[in-house]
Design a protein around this motif. Structure first.
Motif, PDB file in Angstrom:
ATOM      1  N   LEU A 174       0.836  -1.203   0.000  1.00  0.00           N
ATOM      2  CA  LEU A 174       0.000   0.000   0.000  1.00  0.00           C
ATOM      3  C   LEU A 174       0.870   1.251   0.000  1.00  0.00           C
ATOM      4  O   LEU A 174       0.570   2.239  -0.697  1.00  0.00           O
ATOM      5  CB  LEU A 174      -0.909  -0.016   1.226  1.00  0.00           C
ATOM      6  N   GLY A 175       1.951   1.220   0.781  1.00  0.00           N
ATOM      7  CA  GLY A 175       2.864   2.365   0.816  1.00  0.00           C
ATOM      8  C   GLY A 175       3.498   2.629  -0.540  1.00  0.00           C
ATOM      9  O   GLY A 175       3.652   3.788  -0.955  1.00  0.00           O
ATOM     10  N   MET A 176       3.876   1.577  -1.251  1.00  0.00           N
ATOM     11  CA  MET A 176       4.447   1.734  -2.590  1.00  0.00           C
ATOM     12  C   MET A 176       3.447   2.415  -3.527  1.00  0.00           C
ATOM     13  O   MET A 176       3.811   3.304  -4.308  1.00  0.00           O
ATOM     14  CB  MET A 176       4.845   0.373  -3.152  1.00  0.00           C
ATOM     15  N   ALA A 177       2.188   1.986  -3.448  1.00  0.00           N
ATOM     16  CA  ALA A 177       1.164   2.582  -4.304  1.00  0.00           C
ATOM     17  C   ALA A 177       0.971   4.067  -3.966  1.00  0.00           C
ATOM     18  O   ALA A 177       0.847   4.912  -4.867  1.00  0.00           O
ATOM     19  CB  ALA A 177      -0.150   1.822  -4.142  1.00  0.00           C
ATOM     20  N   LEU A 178       0.945   4.395  -2.665  1.00  0.00           N
ATOM     21  CA  LEU A 178       0.792   5.797  -2.265  1.00  0.00           C
ATOM     22  C   LEU A 178       1.981   6.638  -2.709  1.00  0.00           C
ATOM     23  O   LEU A 178       1.813   7.771  -3.178  1.00  0.00           O
ATOM     24  CB  LEU A 178       0.618   5.896  -0.746  1.00  0.00           C
ATOM     25  N   ALA A 179       3.195   6.108  -2.561  1.00  0.00           N
ATOM     26  CA  ALA A 179       4.387   6.844  -2.975  1.00  0.00           C
ATOM     27  C   ALA A 179       4.360   7.109  -4.475  1.00  0.00           C
ATOM     28  O   ALA A 179       4.652   8.216  -4.935  1.00  0.00           O
ATOM     29  CB  ALA A 179       5.643   6.068  -2.589  1.00  0.00           C
ATOM     30  N   ALA A 180       3.999   6.082  -5.253  1.00  0.00           N
ATOM     31  CA  ALA A 180       3.930   6.252  -6.706  1.00  0.00           C
ATOM     32  C   ALA A 180       2.851   7.266  -7.080  1.00  0.00           C
ATOM     33  O   ALA A 180       3.049   8.118  -7.962  1.00  0.00           O
ATOM     34  CB  ALA A 180       3.658   4.906  -7.372  1.00  0.00           C
ATOM     35  N   GLY A 181       1.685   7.174  -6.400  1.00  0.00           N
ATOM     36  CA  GLY A 181       0.625   8.143  -6.674  1.00  0.00           C
ATOM     37  C   GLY A 181       1.025   9.560  -6.305  1.00  0.00           C
ATOM     38  O   GLY A 181       0.706  10.516  -7.021  1.00  0.00           O
ATOM     39  N   GLY A 182       1.753   9.694  -5.201  1.00  0.00           N
ATOM     40  CA  GLY A 182       2.219  11.017  -4.802  1.00  0.00           C
ATOM     41  C   GLY A 182       3.168  11.634  -5.812  1.00  0.00           C
ATOM     42  O   GLY A 182       3.061  12.808  -6.164  1.00  0.00           O
ATOM     43  N   VAL A 183       4.106  10.824  -6.304  1.00  0.00           N
ATOM     44  CA  VAL A 183       5.053  11.311  -7.313  1.00  0.00           C
ATOM     45  C   VAL A 183       4.300  11.699  -8.589  1.00  0.00           C
ATOM     46  O   VAL A 183       4.612  12.704  -9.245  1.00  0.00           O
ATOM     47  CB  VAL A 183       6.126  10.257  -7.605  1.00  0.00           C
ATOM     48  N   TYR A 184       3.282  10.926  -8.954  1.00  0.00           N
ATOM     49  CA  TYR A 184       2.502  11.256 -10.147  1.00  0.00           C
ATOM     50  C   TYR A 184       1.817  12.597  -9.992  1.00  0.00           C
ATOM     51  O   TYR A 184       1.826  13.424 -10.911  1.00  0.00           O
ATOM     52  CB  TYR A 184       1.466  10.158 -10.406  1.00  0.00           C
ATOM     53  N   LEU A 185       1.241  12.854  -8.805  1.00  0.00           N
ATOM     54  CA  LEU A 185       0.575  14.131  -8.591  1.00  0.00           C
ATOM     55  C   LEU A 185       1.546  15.304  -8.670  1.00  0.00           C
ATOM     56  O   LEU A 185       1.217  16.370  -9.169  1.00  0.00           O
ATOM     57  CB  LEU A 185      -0.127  14.136  -7.231  1.00  0.00           C
ATOM     58  N   VAL A 186       2.763  15.089  -8.157  1.00  0.00           N
ATOM     59  CA  VAL A 186       3.763  16.169  -8.187  1.00  0.00           C
ATOM     60  C   VAL A 186       4.229  16.431  -9.613  1.00  0.00           C
ATOM     61  O   VAL A 186       4.336  17.585 -10.046  1.00  0.00           O
ATOM     62  CB  VAL A 186       4.964  15.804  -7.293  1.00  0.00           C
ATOM     63  N   ALA A 187       4.507  15.372 -10.352  1.00  0.00           N
ATOM     64  CA  ALA A 187       5.151  15.521 -11.665  1.00  0.00           C
ATOM     65  C   ALA A 187       4.157  15.730 -12.793  1.00  0.00           C
ATOM     66  O   ALA A 187       4.554  16.172 -13.876  1.00  0.00           O
ATOM     67  CB  ALA A 187       6.000  14.289 -11.958  1.00  0.00           C
ATOM     68  N   ARG A 188       2.860  15.442 -12.583  1.00  0.00           N
ATOM     69  CA  ARG A 188       1.877  15.555 -13.665  1.00  0.00           C
ATOM     70  C   ARG A 188       1.750  17.011 -14.096  1.00  0.00           C
ATOM     71  O   ARG A 188       1.567  17.899 -13.257  1.00  0.00           O
ATOM     72  CB  ARG A 188       0.511  15.044 -13.198  1.00  0.00           C
ATOM     73  N   PRO A 189       1.825  17.273 -15.404  1.00  0.00           N
ATOM     74  CA  PRO A 189       1.680  18.655 -15.871  1.00  0.00           C
ATOM     75  C   PRO A 189       0.321  19.218 -15.489  1.00  0.00           C
ATOM     76  O   PRO A 189      -0.697  18.515 -15.522  1.00  0.00           O
ATOM     77  CB  PRO A 189       1.833  18.541 -17.386  1.00  0.00           C
ATOM     78  N   GLY A 190       0.285  20.482 -15.107  1.00  0.00           N
ATOM     79  CA  GLY A 190      -0.970  21.120 -14.770  1.00  0.00           C
ATOM     80  C   GLY A 190      -1.772  21.424 -16.013  1.00  0.00           C
ATOM     81  O   GLY A 190      -1.300  21.351 -17.146  1.00  0.00           O
ATOM     82  N   LYS A 191      -3.056  21.767 -15.819  1.00  0.00           N
ATOM     83  CA  LYS A 191      -3.908  22.085 -16.945  1.00  0.00           C
ATOM     84  C   LYS A 191      -3.519  23.434 -17.529  1.00  0.00           C
ATOM     85  O   LYS A 191      -3.192  24.353 -16.816  1.00  0.00           O
ATOM     86  CB  LYS A 191      -5.373  22.111 -16.484  1.00  0.00           C
TER      87      LYS A 191
END
Length: 284
Positions: free
Chosen positions: A267-284
Motif C-alpha cells: 500500500l505504501g508503494m502505491a501511495l508513494a507512486a501516486g504522490g510522485v505522479y501528482l507532483v510531476a503531472r503537468p498542470g492544466k
C-alpha cells in the motif's frame, strides 16, 4: 527515450542501498567512499581525455564543485556513516525521505518555483507511502540521538545540492562537470578519513563487487541521470522521485535477499507512486 530517465534513475539510485549492504561490513564508511571517489575520478579523467569533453566555463567551476560536495560528500558520507554506526537503514531512509518536502518548502523563495496544492498533496501522500513501506522494518529501541546527526546532514546535503545545482549550475558537460564534482568530494573525504578513521578495508569478493557496482552504476550512471533530470525539470519534480527509492529498495531486497514484504508495504508503494505522479503531472 528521455521520458524513461526518471524510472532508470529511481532503479539505479535504489541499488545504492543494496551496494552498501554488501560493502559496509568490510570497510569503514568514509574509507569506502574515498576509494569509490578515487576510482570514479580515474575513470572520468580517462573518459574526458579520450572523448575531449569540453570543460565548463571557469566561473562555473566553484558552483559545480560546491554542488558536488553537497550531493556526494555530505549526502553519501552522512548515509554511510549513519548506517555504519548502527542507525537502521529504514530510519535513515525515512529521514532522507523528507527531502521532497524540504525541497518544496525552499524552492519557492530560492528558485521562484510555484508549488500548487496538487503537488503539496502529492508530496504528503509520498511521505506517508514511504513511512508505510518502512513500517515494521526497524526498531526504535536503540539510542538514536547521536546516530541521527549524520542522517540529518545527509538530508541537508541532498536537498541543498539539488537546489544549489538547479540555481547556479544546471547545465554542464556530464563528463567534465562530474569530474569537477567528485574531486573536492574526494579531498574532503580524505581529510575526514585522516581525522576519524584508519583506512580499514577488507578486500573480499563482496566488497569488490559492491565497490564496482557503486562506481560504475551509481557514481557514473545514476549521478549522470540525476544531473540530466536537474537540468531539464523543476527541483520539486526531481526531488519527488526520491520518494520512490525506499519502495524500490524494499522490492529489490525482497527479490534478492528474501526480506519480508507486507501488504502495508505494498500500500505504501502505491501511495508513494501516486504522490510522485501528482507532483510531476503537468498542470492544466
Amino acid at each position: 527515450m528521455q521520458k524513461f530517465y526518471p524510472f532508470f534513475f529511481v532503479f539505479l539510485w535504489s541499488t545504492g542501498f543494496i551496494g552498501a549492504k554488501f560493502g559496509l561490513p568490510h570497510a569503514e564508511p568514509l574509507s569506502f567512499l574515498l576509494v569509490r571517489y578515487l576510482l570514479v575520478i580515474g575513470l572520468l579523467g580517462a573518459v574526458v581525455l579520450v572523448t575531449r569533453a569540453p570543460w565548463p566555463a571557469r566561473r562555473d567551476w566553484l558552483h559545480i564543485g560546491i554542488s558536488g560536495l553537497l550531493v556526494h560528500a555530505l549526502y553519501l558520507g552522512g548515509v554511510f556513516v549513519a548506517i555504519a554506526h548502527g542507525l537502521p537503514a529504514g530510519v535513515t531512509a525515512l529521514v532522507v525521505g523528507m527531502q521532497p518536502l524540504l525541497t518544496a518548502a525552499a524552492a519557492g523563495w530560492l528558485l521562484g518555483e510555484r508549488v500548487v496544492a496538487r503537488q503539496w498533496l502529492g508530496l504528503a501522500l509520498g511521505f506517508v507511502g514511504v513511512a508505510l513501506v518502512l513500517a515494521g522494518r526497524f526498531s526504535l529501541n536503540a539510542e538514536l540521538g547521536p546516530q541521527l546527526l549524520p542522517a540529518l546532514l545527509a538530508l541537508l546535503g541532498i536537498t541543498g545540492g539539488t537546489l544549489y545545482q538547479k540555481r547556479f549550475c544546471p547545465k554542464f558537460d556530464l563528463r567534465s562537470g562530474a569530474l569537477i564534482q567528485f574531486v573536492p568530494s574526494a579531498l574532503l573525504t580524505a581529510l575526514a578519513v585522516l581525522l576519524f578513521e584508519d583506512f580499514r578495508i577488507d578486500w573480499r569478493g563482496e566488497f569488490v563487487f559492491a565497490l564496482g557496482w557503486l562506481v560504475l552504476v551509481l557514481s557514473l550512471g545514476a549521478i549522470s541521470l540525476l544531473n540530466l533530470l536537474i537540468r531539464s525539470g523543476s527541483a520539486v519534480n526531481v526531488a519527488s522521485l526520491f520518494y520512490l527509492t525506499p519502495p524500490t529498495t524494499a522490492l529489490l531486497a525482497w527479490l534478492l535477499f528474501g526480506e519480508n514484504l507486507t501488504l502495508t508495504a505494498g500500500l505504501g508503494m502505491a501511495l508513494a507512486a501516486g504522490g510522485v505522479y501528482l507532483v510531476a503531472r503537468p498542470g492544466k
